[in-house]
Design a protein around this motif. Structure first.
Motif, PDB file in Angstrom:
ATOM      1  N   VAL A  35      34.086 -38.259  18.013  1.00  0.00           N
ATOM      2  CA  VAL A  35      35.257 -39.047  17.638  1.00  0.00           C
ATOM      3  C   VAL A  35      35.639 -40.084  18.681  1.00  0.00           C
ATOM      4  CG1 VAL A  35      36.967 -37.436  18.553  1.00  0.00           C
ATOM      5  CG2 VAL A  35      37.540 -38.868  16.580  1.00  0.00           C
ATOM      6  N   GLY A  36      35.280 -39.874  19.967  1.00  0.00           N
ATOM      7  CA  GLY A  36      35.653 -40.838  20.989  1.00  0.00           C
ATOM      8  C   GLY A  36      37.160 -41.011  21.064  1.00  0.00           C
ATOM      9  N   SER A  37      37.609 -42.258  20.956  1.00  0.00           N
ATOM     10  CA  SER A  37      39.045 -42.551  21.039  1.00  0.00           C
ATOM     11  C   SER A  37      39.735 -42.543  19.689  1.00  0.00           C
ATOM     12  CB  SER A  37      39.262 -43.906  21.715  1.00  0.00           C
ATOM     13  OG  SER A  37      39.029 -43.812  23.097  1.00  0.00           O
ATOM     14  N   GLY A  38      39.005 -42.190  18.635  1.00  0.00           N
ATOM     15  CA  GLY A  38      39.678 -42.056  17.353  1.00  0.00           C
ATOM     16  C   GLY A  38      39.001 -42.758  16.209  1.00  0.00           C
ATOM     17  N   LEU A  39      39.672 -42.705  15.060  1.00  0.00           N
ATOM     18  CA  LEU A  39      39.187 -43.275  13.811  1.00  0.00           C
ATOM     19  C   LEU A  39      40.310 -44.071  13.163  1.00  0.00           C
ATOM     20  CD1 LEU A  39      37.605 -39.983  12.366  1.00  0.00           C
ATOM     21  CD2 LEU A  39      36.379 -41.797  13.580  1.00  0.00           C
ATOM     22  N   GLY A  40      40.024 -45.328  12.775  1.00  0.00           N
ATOM     23  CA  GLY A  40      41.007 -46.130  12.064  1.00  0.00           C
ATOM     24  C   GLY A  40      41.993 -46.814  12.992  1.00  0.00           C
ATOM     25  N   VAL A  41      42.908 -47.578  12.390  1.00  0.00           N
ATOM     26  CA  VAL A  41      43.937 -48.290  13.134  1.00  0.00           C
ATOM     27  C   VAL A  41      45.299 -48.005  12.530  1.00  0.00           C
ATOM     28  CG1 VAL A  41      42.375 -50.163  13.777  1.00  0.00           C
ATOM     29  CG2 VAL A  41      43.806 -50.415  11.736  1.00  0.00           C
ATOM     30  N   VAL A  42      46.337 -48.347  13.306  1.00  0.00           N
ATOM     31  CA  VAL A  42      47.718 -48.298  12.836  1.00  0.00           C
ATOM     32  C   VAL A  42      48.394 -49.610  13.248  1.00  0.00           C
ATOM     33  CG1 VAL A  42      47.981 -45.795  12.742  1.00  0.00           C
ATOM     34  CG2 VAL A  42      48.321 -46.982  14.911  1.00  0.00           C
ATOM     35  N   HIS A  43      49.737 -49.668  13.036  1.00  0.00           N
ATOM     36  CA  HIS A  43      50.539 -50.889  13.274  1.00  0.00           C
ATOM     37  C   HIS A  43      50.068 -51.956  12.280  1.00  0.00           C
ATOM     38  CE1 HIS A  43      51.409 -49.235  17.577  1.00  0.00           C
ATOM     39  NE2 HIS A  43      51.517 -48.333  16.634  1.00  0.00           N
ATOM     40  N   ASN A  44      49.379 -53.035  12.670  1.00  0.00           N
ATOM     41  CA  ASN A  44      48.711 -53.896  11.692  1.00  0.00           C
ATOM     42  C   ASN A  44      49.648 -54.357  10.588  1.00  0.00           C
ATOM     43  OD1 ASN A  44      46.581 -55.209  10.340  1.00  0.00           O
ATOM     44  ND2 ASN A  44      45.946 -53.355   9.274  1.00  0.00           N
ATOM     45  N   ALA A  45      50.787 -54.959  10.966  1.00  0.00           N
ATOM     46  CA  ALA A  45      51.817 -55.283   9.987  1.00  0.00           C
ATOM     47  C   ALA A  45      51.418 -56.396   9.021  1.00  0.00           C
ATOM     48  CB  ALA A  45      53.113 -55.659  10.693  1.00  0.00           C
ATOM     49  N   LEU A  46      50.368 -57.143   9.329  1.00  0.00           N
ATOM     50  CA  LEU A  46      49.839 -58.103   8.350  1.00  0.00           C
ATOM     51  C   LEU A  46      48.953 -57.404   7.329  1.00  0.00           C
ATOM     52  CD1 LEU A  46      48.973 -61.066  10.750  1.00  0.00           C
ATOM     53  CD2 LEU A  46      50.907 -60.900   9.176  1.00  0.00           C
ATOM     54  N   LEU A  47      48.701 -56.119   7.523  1.00  0.00           N
ATOM     55  CA  LEU A  47      47.915 -55.285   6.611  1.00  0.00           C
ATOM     56  C   LEU A  47      46.529 -55.888   6.382  1.00  0.00           C
ATOM     57  CD1 LEU A  47      50.740 -54.249   4.113  1.00  0.00           C
ATOM     58  CD2 LEU A  47      49.876 -52.971   6.076  1.00  0.00           C
ATOM     59  N   LEU A  48      45.819 -56.068   7.486  1.00  0.00           N
ATOM     60  CA  LEU A  48      44.485 -56.660   7.455  1.00  0.00           C
ATOM     61  C   LEU A  48      43.431 -55.587   7.235  1.00  0.00           C
ATOM     62  CD1 LEU A  48      44.925 -58.990  10.562  1.00  0.00           C
ATOM     63  CD2 LEU A  48      45.111 -59.645   8.156  1.00  0.00           C
ATOM     64  N   ASP A  49      42.372 -55.960   6.544  1.00  0.00           N
ATOM     65  CA  ASP A  49      41.277 -55.046   6.264  1.00  0.00           C
ATOM     66  C   ASP A  49      40.115 -55.319   7.215  1.00  0.00           C
ATOM     67  OD1 ASP A  49      39.972 -52.999   4.970  1.00  0.00           O
ATOM     68  OD2 ASP A  49      39.337 -54.218   3.255  1.00  0.00           O
ATOM     69  N   ARG A  50      39.272 -54.314   7.423  1.00  0.00           N
ATOM     70  CA  ARG A  50      38.038 -54.413   8.207  1.00  0.00           C
ATOM     71  C   ARG A  50      38.310 -54.911   9.642  1.00  0.00           C
ATOM     72  NH1 ARG A  50      33.022 -57.129   5.402  1.00  0.00           N
ATOM     73  NH2 ARG A  50      32.110 -56.126   7.257  1.00  0.00           N
TER      74      ARG A  50
END
Length: 594
Positions: A509-524
């Protein structure tokens, strides 16, 4: 999927290793999950405009609770009302949440009006065939107060600007499609993290959320419930207390569709595979070997790591050296080092003719920072581990400075996230592009994790490196990169993203999976890149700055050396909450005395 609005989800069978949970506690948690299933229908029925209105109500409630929030958080960490670092709890708590709410309201309002979230936002190309969204600053007040700082979100290679625009909005493009109920296992170190993770569940995934608060945050539960009442009342959020037994029960709960955790890789592995010690360890090893995880639902995670601070050699003035030494001390000592993004390893050129001067300044800045309690559970033991690993380390008050010299082995320093006030300095040969490329490779290959990297470089040196600097930046595989800034600034910037560099798996897993915050709701999303001023005001003025970035900030209020940091942080939060010119002017005058 069968709605649970009319049926209570079946009680899960706890994992074979889960701590005991009383029948009453199980019933309490089952009821919360059932109510959240009812809430999924409420959320799906809200229009985008209604969702924006709801978030404005949350904003009003957070603003009303901000003072109590900051004071409760500071007290829980042993900071009294006179402590010079109490302002940390204003910025990393209510300020961060208010900024996120403002940004999400803007995105929802645009979508409700048929406007793309990226309309008016510059989207161009980053190196390597990536689309790049210039995501900060987007408002006039941010351009003014945070002048000199800019932020970009780089999308995965092959993503075009057109695709970026076409997919911006994530789940809010299909608001009636429910994502079910998600479990948020809240962080215990920074008080905005659980709230920001809940907001991301709602907005990026259309999931109502069950927030299990880390026991270190129990004192804040009443504050959270007041601040988030507009989400709790319609059944979009439930907040529960509990320790490992509650967490183990909930991760296996059939009524929950997804798990998000902010914590450690060890906790992640226990959730996904089972415990690595005790009677069940053999079963865990067998599951890992056979690729049969204990967790049968998707999981995302932010798990920290060992963050580098790359110091690119150049011709620095004495003031530059002192300022950047204080900058590095802040990266390590803010929140007493109990941050997943705390800088831990300084990568310094052994061939820099100012290296000795810089080392001396770093020792002074690190030693002079205000003392504070080491409050996070387990951190004293990790301090002892560091002392055992490096018995010759400098003991400076309540903190350690490890300078790797000669035959010293840096492995422990580079692979152990101490989560405590332990800072290391590792020297590498070379100057210019040679050093930068070597430091990037070292950070990628030797340091554990990929969450965030910091890079300090003076304007003249960056200009001299030209395209080589951007190539090195592209090769630095971290989810958040800060140039002449600290990645924590990216954390509190809602239109940037927060998470590990892509590539982790549940097996590694390392430092994790996925993102958060991202208020523009961007993909990829691949990473966020933050750029800041090398010199503060007034040395940031163009005539004295060698072509660097102009900023009106003197010593930033988040620096542990900022004399007025507590008052400025409080003033900025109050301005974010309620506006008003008079209070802002008073805060700016205080900032000039930092």
């Amino acid at each position: 999927m069968t709605s649970a609005s009319t049926t209570t989800p079946a009680s899960p069978a706890p994992a074979d290793t889960a701590p005991a949970l009383s029948e009453g506690e199980q019933e309490r948690l089952d009821t919360a999950v059932s109510e959240l299933h009812t809430g999924t229908a409420v959320w799906a029925a809200l229009t985008l405009a209604q969702r924006a209105t709801l978030l404005r109500q949350v904003r009003t409630a957070v603003a009303a609770a901000a003072e109590d929030w900051a004071h409760t958080a500071a007290a829980s960490k042993g900071l009294d009302e006179r402590h010079p670092l109490r302002g940390e709890e204003w910025l990393s708590g209510p300020y961060s949440v208010l900024g996120a709410l403002d940004a999400y309201v803007e995105t929802l309002t645009r979508l409700a009006n048929g406007v793309n979230p990226l309309d008016g936002v510059r989207v161009d190309r980053a190196p390597g065939g990536r689309a790049r969204v210039h995501a900060f600053p987007l408002t006039g007040i941010d351009r003014f107060l945070l002048s000199g700082f800019t932020g970009e979100v780089w999308l995965e290679p092959g993503t075009t600007p057109g695709t970026a625009r076409a997919t911006a909005g994530l789940a809010q493009r299909t608001p009636t499609a429910s994502g079910g109920v998600g479990l948020v296992l809240g962080a215990g170190n920074v008080t905005s993290i659980p709230v920001l993770d809940v907001l991301y569940e709602l907005l990026a995934h259309n999931r109502t959320a069950l927030l299990k608060v880390n026991p270190t945050q129990d004192a804040l539960v009443p504050v959270y419930k007041r601040a988030l009442a507009p989400l709790i009342e319609p059944g979009l959020l439930r907040i529960v207390r509990g320790g490992p037994a509650a967490g183990a029960y909930l991760t296996q709960h059939p009524g929950l569709a997804h798990v998000h955790i902010t914590g450690s890789a060890a906790t992640f592995d226990t959730i996904v595979w089972g415990p690595s010690s005790g009677k069940a360890a053999a079963a865990t090893k067998r599951r890992r070997r056979e690729d049969r995880p204990l967790l049968k639902k998707p999981i995302t995670a932010e798990l920290g790591g060992v963050s580098p601070i790359i110091v690119v050699p150049g011709a620095w003035t004495a003031a530059d050296i002192a300022y950047q030494a204080e900058h590095i001390a802040t990266m390590r000592l803010q929140n007493c080092g109990h941050n997943c993004i705390a800088g831990q390893v300084v990568l310094l050129s052994s061939d820099w003719d100012q290296a000795d001067e810089f080392r001396a300044a770093l020792r002074r800045a690190y030693a002079k920072a205000p003392e504070r309690p080491i409050w996070y559970p387990g951190s004293p033991a990790r301090m002892q581990t560091a002392t055992d690993d490096y018995p010759d380390a400098l003991v400076l008050g309540d903190r350690l400075l490890v300078e790797i010299d000669g035959d010293d082995d840096p492995t422990a320093l580079e692979t152990t996230e101490y989560f405590a006030p332990v800072l290391g300095v590792v020297s590498l040969p070379g100057t210019g592009q040679e050093f930068l490329d070597a430091a990037v490779a070292h950070a990628n290959e030797k340091l554990q994790g990929t969450l965030g990297a910091n890079l300090l470089i003076d304007p003249a040196t960056e200009k001299a490196l030209g395209s080589g600097f951007e190539r090195a930046l592209t090769a630095l595989h971290y989810g958040s990169i800060a140039i002449n800034a600290w990645t924590a600034f990216g954390f509190i910037t809602p239109t940037l993203t927060w998470g590990a560099y892509p590539g982790g798996t549940i097996a590694d897993v390392g430092s994790g999976l996925g993102v958060v915050h991202n208020a523009l709701l961007l993909d990829r999303v691949e990473r966020s890149v933050l750029r800041g001023p090398f010199r503060p005001f007034p040395r940031s003025l163009p005539v004295a700055n060698g072509g660097g970035r102009l900023t009106i900030l003197p010593t930033p209020p988040w620096f542990v050396s900022a004399r007025t940091g507590a008052a400025v942080s409080e003033g900025l939060t109050r301005h974010r909450a309620t506006g008003g010119v008079r209070g802002l002017l008073r805060t700016l005058l205080l900032a000039l005395r930092a």
